[in-house]
Design an enzyme around this catalytic site. Sequence first.
Site, PDB file in Angstrom:
ATOM      1  N   ALA A 106      42.541  26.190  44.648  1.00  0.00           N
ATOM      2  CA  ALA A 106      41.380  25.709  43.875  1.00  0.00           C
ATOM      3  C   ALA A 106      40.126  25.499  44.713  1.00  0.00           C
ATOM      4  O   ALA A 106      39.107  25.061  44.174  1.00  0.00           O
ATOM      5  CB  ALA A 106      41.700  24.428  43.101  1.00  0.00           C
ATOM      6  N   ALA A 107      40.153  25.840  45.996  1.00  0.00           N
ATOM      7  CA  ALA A 107      38.940  25.682  46.801  1.00  0.00           C
ATOM      8  C   ALA A 107      37.817  26.562  46.269  1.00  0.00           C
ATOM      9  O   ALA A 107      36.676  26.114  46.101  1.00  0.00           O
ATOM     10  CB  ALA A 107      39.233  26.014  48.261  1.00  0.00           C
ATOM     11  N   GLY A 108      38.142  27.824  45.985  1.00  0.00           N
ATOM     12  CA  GLY A 108      37.135  28.720  45.424  1.00  0.00           C
ATOM     13  C   GLY A 108      36.695  28.302  44.039  1.00  0.00           C
ATOM     14  O   GLY A 108      35.516  28.436  43.681  1.00  0.00           O
ATOM     15  N   ASP A 109      37.618  27.770  43.259  1.00  0.00           N
ATOM     16  CA  ASP A 109      37.275  27.315  41.907  1.00  0.00           C
ATOM     17  C   ASP A 109      36.323  26.128  41.954  1.00  0.00           C
ATOM     18  O   ASP A 109      35.357  26.058  41.184  1.00  0.00           O
ATOM     19  CB  ASP A 109      38.538  26.932  41.139  1.00  0.00           C
ATOM     20  CG  ASP A 109      39.451  28.125  40.918  1.00  0.00           C
ATOM     21  OD1 ASP A 109      38.950  29.254  40.903  1.00  0.00           O
ATOM     22  OD2 ASP A 109      40.664  27.909  40.764  1.00  0.00           O
ATOM     23  N   ASP A 129      50.569  25.516  37.284  1.00  0.00           N
ATOM     24  CA  ASP A 129      50.963  25.958  38.620  1.00  0.00           C
ATOM     25  C   ASP A 129      52.264  25.304  39.065  1.00  0.00           C
ATOM     26  O   ASP A 129      52.395  24.069  39.034  1.00  0.00           O
ATOM     27  CB  ASP A 129      49.874  25.609  39.640  1.00  0.00           C
ATOM     28  CG  ASP A 129      48.597  26.393  39.421  1.00  0.00           C
ATOM     29  OD1 ASP A 129      48.664  27.500  38.879  1.00  0.00           O
ATOM     30  OD2 ASP A 129      47.518  25.878  39.792  1.00  0.00           O
ATOM     31  N   ASN A 165      35.265  36.315  47.408  1.00  0.00           N
ATOM     32  CA  ASN A 165      35.574  36.025  48.801  1.00  0.00           C
ATOM     33  C   ASN A 165      35.579  37.354  49.555  1.00  0.00           C
ATOM     34  O   ASN A 165      35.244  38.402  48.985  1.00  0.00           O
ATOM     35  CB  ASN A 165      36.902  35.265  48.938  1.00  0.00           C
ATOM     36  CG  ASN A 165      38.114  36.049  48.422  1.00  0.00           C
ATOM     37  OD1 ASN A 165      38.108  37.284  48.355  1.00  0.00           O
ATOM     38  ND2 ASN A 165      39.160  35.332  48.040  1.00  0.00           N
ATOM     39  N   LEU A 182      33.273  32.417  52.465  1.00  0.00           N
ATOM     40  CA  LEU A 182      33.807  32.873  53.754  1.00  0.00           C
ATOM     41  C   LEU A 182      34.710  31.828  54.393  1.00  0.00           C
ATOM     42  O   LEU A 182      34.784  31.721  55.612  1.00  0.00           O
ATOM     43  CB  LEU A 182      32.652  33.213  54.699  1.00  0.00           C
ATOM     44  CG  LEU A 182      31.594  34.176  54.172  1.00  0.00           C
ATOM     45  CD1 LEU A 182      30.454  34.332  55.173  1.00  0.00           C
ATOM     46  CD2 LEU A 182      32.211  35.535  53.844  1.00  0.00           C
ATOM     47  N   GLU A 236      40.752  36.297  34.994  1.00  0.00           N
ATOM     48  CA  GLU A 236      42.113  35.973  34.566  1.00  0.00           C
ATOM     49  C   GLU A 236      42.307  36.173  33.064  1.00  0.00           C
ATOM     50  O   GLU A 236      43.415  35.986  32.562  1.00  0.00           O
ATOM     51  CB  GLU A 236      42.506  34.554  34.994  1.00  0.00           C
ATOM     52  CG  GLU A 236      42.797  34.472  36.476  1.00  0.00           C
ATOM     53  CD  GLU A 236      43.381  33.154  36.930  1.00  0.00           C
ATOM     54  OE1 GLU A 236      44.141  33.168  37.919  1.00  0.00           O
ATOM     55  OE2 GLU A 236      43.070  32.102  36.320  1.00  0.00           O
TER      56      GLU A 236
END
Length: 304
Positions: free
Chosen positions: A247-250, A12, A182, A219, A138
Amino acid sequence: MKITVIGSFVMDMVARVREFPKEGQTISGKSLGIFPGGKGINQCVAAARLGAETEMIGMLGRDANGDVFREILKGEKIRSECVFSCDVPTAVGQIQIDDAGENKIVVIPSANYEFGEREIERAEKIIAKSGLVLLQLELRTDIVYKLIDVCARYKVPVILNPAPAVPLKREVFPKISYITPNETELQILTGMPTGTEKEIFSAADRLLEWGVKYVVATLGKRGALLAGKEEKRIIPGFLVEPVDTVAAGDSFNGALARCLALNMPLADAIKFANAVGALTVTKQGAIPSLPRLDEVERFLSCKQ
């Protein structure tokens, strides 16, 4: 129970900006950071740091970025027998983060899209012996379908994090144990609006009708939706001051997989994953922001 994560590696390049540029506009950024990430490896490291037994399957380029990821796998004690190498460069992500902590991301798949049927065949024995497989989108979508078919053949439960979201074939949903979109991804998957809580519940019902066992929809600061045939409710999140939402969802997905591998009740697993996601947004970067188990336990003890 071992968690096998099959997915991406992305280096990244993170630019911090005051606000996102408008179409055709050039602005000055505040800083640039280069961080190892990618949904697959992020989720695998998240689970490993929380004490899970983990294995990563994917594709790296034979380049300096690939070397960085192999050092991470070694340092995090993640099994990597089926992390393959190719002559295409390791994937790169271009990320903008504004002062509100929101992000916009472009991923150049490169080596991730070189993972194909040959690699699936080489990894099949590992998949068959897994307690749980965690997938994202991905890799090439046709390859994800084939991986889900392999899991179904060996009766291995699948968590699918449908990101970046694309419409999926209807016949794939009955083979998915847990799907973790999400709100935007839920809308893309179902073709239904998700602007209100009622609409989110209705869209989750659509995925259940299509055969998914459980929908766990993230959410943001509100928490996450738990939707199954016998239970539908929102598990509240934790309020924190966001620094970087990358990376919060990861981290949520890695934490969810870890808890399910420990046979935790789903509602408790989601609460724990909400805490991990909240901690992740308080730090910059992808892998550098992923918390360890003791940090999460301290955070939760303060919230009792």
